[in-house]
Design a protein around this motif. Structure first.
Motif, PDB file in Angstrom:
ATOM      1  N   ASP A 497      41.363   2.453  19.533  1.00 43.84           N
ATOM      2  CA  ASP A 497      39.125   2.398  19.610  1.00 43.84           C
ATOM      3  C   ASP A 497      39.119   2.213  17.877  1.00 43.84           C
ATOM      4  OD1 ASP A 497      39.885   4.390  19.165  1.00 43.84           O
ATOM      5  OD2 ASP A 497      38.430   5.289  21.353  1.00 43.84           O
ATOM      6  N   GLY A 498      39.917   2.401  17.217  1.00 44.89           N
ATOM      7  CA  GLY A 498      39.780   2.895  15.505  1.00 44.89           C
ATOM      8  C   GLY A 498      39.175   4.040  15.238  1.00 44.89           C
ATOM      9  N   ILE A 499      38.724   4.534  16.256  1.00 47.16           N
ATOM     10  CA  ILE A 499      38.129   6.025  16.291  1.00 47.16           C
ATOM     11  C   ILE A 499      39.181   7.760  15.425  1.00 47.16           C
ATOM     12  CG2 ILE A 499      36.577   8.381  17.473  1.00 47.16           C
ATOM     13  CD1 ILE A 499      35.919   6.041  18.390  1.00 47.16           C
ATOM     14  N   PHE A 500      38.883   7.488  14.438  1.00 45.40           N
ATOM     15  CA  PHE A 500      39.904   9.076  13.750  1.00 45.40           C
ATOM     16  C   PHE A 500      39.223  10.142  12.683  1.00 45.40           C
ATOM     17  CE2 PHE A 500      39.208   5.220  10.476  1.00 45.40           C
ATOM     18  CZ  PHE A 500      39.384   5.803   9.350  1.00 45.40           C
ATOM     19  N   ARG A 501      39.987  10.353  12.363  1.00 39.97           N
ATOM     20  CA  ARG A 501      39.048  11.841  11.812  1.00 39.97           C
ATOM     21  C   ARG A 501      39.501  12.260  10.254  1.00 39.97           C
ATOM     22  NH1 ARG A 501      36.783  16.591  14.907  1.00 39.97           N
ATOM     23  NH2 ARG A 501      36.598  16.583  15.919  1.00 39.97           N
ATOM     24  N   LEU A 502      38.896  12.925   9.140  1.00 45.32           N
ATOM     25  CA  LEU A 502      39.291  12.648   7.980  1.00 45.32           C
ATOM     26  C   LEU A 502      38.294  13.625   7.201  1.00 45.32           C
ATOM     27  CD1 LEU A 502      38.976   9.460   6.027  1.00 45.32           C
ATOM     28  CD2 LEU A 502      40.801  10.695   6.843  1.00 45.32           C
ATOM     29  N   PRO A 503      39.126  14.874   6.005  1.00 45.26           N
ATOM     30  CA  PRO A 503      38.187  15.704   5.780  1.00 45.26           C
ATOM     31  C   PRO A 503      36.847  15.341   4.730  1.00 45.26           C
ATOM     32  CG  PRO A 503      40.544  15.971   4.897  1.00 45.26           C
ATOM     33  CD  PRO A 503      40.398  14.651   5.806  1.00 45.26           C
ATOM     34  N   LEU A 504      36.226  16.362   5.156  1.00 48.31           N
ATOM     35  CA  LEU A 504      34.986  15.653   3.950  1.00 48.31           C
ATOM     36  C   LEU A 504      35.286  15.863   3.031  1.00 48.31           C
ATOM     37  CD1 LEU A 504      31.945  14.977   4.624  1.00 48.31           C
ATOM     38  CD2 LEU A 504      31.673  17.274   4.351  1.00 48.31           C
ATOM     39  N   GLY A 505      36.550  15.867   2.027  1.00 49.32           N
ATOM     40  CA  GLY A 505      36.181  16.463   1.015  1.00 49.32           C
ATOM     41  C   GLY A 505      37.737  15.279   1.148  1.00 49.32           C
ATOM     42  N   ASN A 506      37.044  13.927   1.446  1.00 50.76           N
ATOM     43  CA  ASN A 506      38.408  12.817   1.415  1.00 50.76           C
ATOM     44  C   ASN A 506      39.082  12.711   0.323  1.00 50.76           C
ATOM     45  OD1 ASN A 506      37.625  10.129  -0.011  1.00 50.76           O
ATOM     46  ND2 ASN A 506      35.240  11.390   1.663  1.00 50.76           N
ATOM     47  N   ARG A 507      38.668  12.647  -0.892  1.00 48.97           N
ATOM     48  CA  ARG A 507      38.726  13.123  -2.175  1.00 48.97           C
ATOM     49  C   ARG A 507      40.427  13.961  -2.588  1.00 48.97           C
ATOM     50  NH1 ARG A 507      35.812   9.094  -4.393  1.00 48.97           N
ATOM     51  NH2 ARG A 507      37.183   8.581  -6.548  1.00 48.97           N
ATOM     52  N   ASP A 508      40.250  14.542  -1.589  1.00 39.74           N
ATOM     53  CA  ASP A 508      41.958  15.400  -1.950  1.00 39.74           C
ATOM     54  C   ASP A 508      43.209  15.478  -1.437  1.00 39.74           C
ATOM     55  OD1 ASP A 508      43.539  17.588  -2.112  1.00 39.74           O
ATOM     56  OD2 ASP A 508      41.980  18.974  -1.029  1.00 39.74           O
TER      57      ASP A 508
END
Length: 534
Positions: A497-508
């Motif tokens: 379904d293309g659903i996934f998670r990322l840390p909000l500070g994704n530039r880390d």
């Protein structure tokens, strides 16, 4: 394209390339004789290639497929007539060849013998093409340039459109290459890498069919194409007359569109029609709001990820679901037999848009169909009509949405509010978090973009819907409307379904690398901008 079929040093039936070709031969021959479609039944004995061995094709069936011109014009005509009453979608390209021949007169509106680009565009709008006929229209349109080059039947460049001779040549070339994959090494008795005329004639009178039941038929097909095949690649000193080589077969294969691409396209078109419904919302759910969810929203073949990601983010919240439902009105089937819907976007409340239900061909091409109903397709088409100023009777109106991912116009149309884009790099984390939480609470569209400014990125200007936020873990839940991908990695591995998670500070980057957060294409996520409404 030469890699579509592996002509290695051993192409007997126990090798992958030959097994694939044998599977296609078995499937094609069985369908020619019985007109059947679909997978083996539970009562069939199935071999390692997935074919029912208790229905092994007879010599006559194989001859219909391999005699002279491969899958002959007569065989294609016979298969087309047998399937005339069955319009259910098919999952194999071999099953679609007779459909392409059958619908040709209906596509060739001016009866000049060519299915032109303009005529294929109009065929996409024709609601009478349903199921496998719609698949045939879609495939012919997608691969028009490749198919029209299969047979040299024009003065100058092959650009007037597809002819019946092109379709027959496509079938013949495909069967010829399959024949080479099945039997090359068995025919090449002196193992010099050439199938000479003498070797082909010997194989045609094969007296040991149990060792290779396809040998005689394959040799006959290869012999019928001998002159064209042995001249395909320049691999001899002097005249090309020593026989057929594996390089000849590879070059000969390049005369037709990539078969892997054809197979994938047919499979995807089957899934679109097989999994979809002909109702606005799922007929399996009593509450329409249950049908309005992010798993219902997927891109088709055009890049309108901006609008579709905004739609998916709204479908993730209770308030957003209600807003989407309120935009849609089912008008039912009109006196002219056409089913219409009225879409009233919050950003254009005084200008409702009447949408004709997309044809089966449009359902394949554009917003992907799911069990949750047609509502994303209807809204996508309404957005296209809004941008173009109305429907189009010459080509699908959705074509105006190509490369529309950079605009925030769809976000404003869906919400009725002004849209804004801010840089994630220059905005403090607290403000980003606050903006996300407010948008989700209000049911407003919100998304993140990759603009191509980072070290690594998927592709320019791709958008991902924000469909949730976990304050405790400080992770955003994203939906990629292109769907899932095997390259998802890490503890938050995504699904189809293309659903996934990322840390909000994704530039880390260190955390991304440590925890394995990847984008669908396998690259480290590098999100540049936040898109929302005020």
């Amino acid at each position: 394209m030469a890699d579509d079929i592996e002509l290695s040093n051993d192409t007997r039936a126990d090798t992958p390339g030959a097994a694939e070709a044998q599977s296609r031969f078995l499937h094609e021959a069985k369908d020619l004789s019985s007109g059947s479609h679909g997978p083996a039944t539970s009562g069939d004995k199935v071999d390692s290639a997935g074919d029912p061995t208790n229905n092994f094709p007879s010599e006559n069936n194989l001859m219909a497929m391999l005699d002279g011109q491969g899958r002959t014009e007569a065989a294609l005509e016979s298969a087309a007539l047998q399937s005339d009453s069955d319009r259910s979608p098919v999952s194999e390209f071999d099953d679609l060849l007779p459909e392409m021949k059958k619908i040709f007169p209906k596509v060739d509106l001016d009866n000049n013998g060519y299915a032109s680009q303009a005529e294929l565009d109009k065929a996409m709008l024709n609601p009478n093409f349903k199921g496998r006929e719609a698949q045939a229209v879609y495939v012919m349109r997608q691969f028009r340039e490749g198919i029209q080059n299969c047979n040299n039947d024009e003065w100058g460049p092959e650009n007037d459109g597809i002819t019946l001779a092109d379709i027959n040549a496509l079938a013949r070339i495909k069967s010829t290459v399959d024949a080479g994959a099945l039997s090359f090494d068995d025919i090449d008795s002196d193992k010099n890498g050439f199938l000479s005329p003498a070797e082909l004639k010997t194989a045609m009178s094969n007296e040991k069919p149990n060792e290779n039941p396809f040998l005689a038929k394959s040799a006959k097909l290869l012999f019928s194409e001998l002159n064209d095949l042995q001249a395909a690649s320049n691999d001899e000193l002097g005249p090309e007359n020593d026989g057929i080589t594996k390089d000849d077969l590879k070059v000969y294969q390049d005369k037709i569109p990539s078969r892997s691409n054809l197979s994938i396209t047919v499979s995807e078109s089957f899934t679109a029609l097989h999994n979809g419904t002909n109702t606005l919302f799922s007929d399996r759910m009593s509450n329409p709001l249950d049908s309005i969810n992010p798993s219902a929203v997927f891109l088709g073949k055009i890049d309108d990820c901006g609008f579709m990601s905004d739609l998916a983010s709204m479908a993730a919240t209770d308030k957003g679901k209600l807003q989407i439902k309120d935009m849609l009105q089912d008008n039912g089937i009109q006196s002219n037999g056409v089913h219409t819907y009225t879409v009233t976007f919050p950003g254009q409340k005084n200008n409702p848009i009447t949408v004709v239900e997309p044809t089966d061909a449009q359902k394949i091409e554009y917003a992907k169909q799911t069990m949750f109903g047609m509502w994303p397709s209807i809204l996508e088409k309404a957005y296209a009509q809004y941008k173009s100023g109305g429907d189009n009777n010459k080509m699908p109106v959705q074509e105006v949405l190509k490369d529309s991912s950079k605009t925030l116009e769809g976000m404003q149309l869906l919400s009725g509010k002004a849209a804004k884009q801010i840089s994630l790099e220059s905005t403090n984390k607290e403000l980003v978090e606050k903006t996300i939480l407010k948008s989700l609470s209000d049911g407003n569209p919100i998304s993140v973009s990759q603009l191509g400014h980072g070290i690594k990125f998927d592709y320019n200007s791709h958008r991902y819907a924000i469909i949730g936020y976990d304050p405790e873990k400080q992770e955003i839940v994203l939906k990629d409307t292109e769907g899932g991908h095997p390259a998802f990695a890490g503890p938050n591995k995504g699904g189809a379904d293309g659903i996934f998670r990322l840390p909000l500070g994704n530039r880390d980057r260190e955390r991304i690398e440590r925890d394995g957060f990847f984008s669908p294409s396998g690259n480290f996520m590098n999100l540049d901008a936040l898109n929302y409404v005020e």
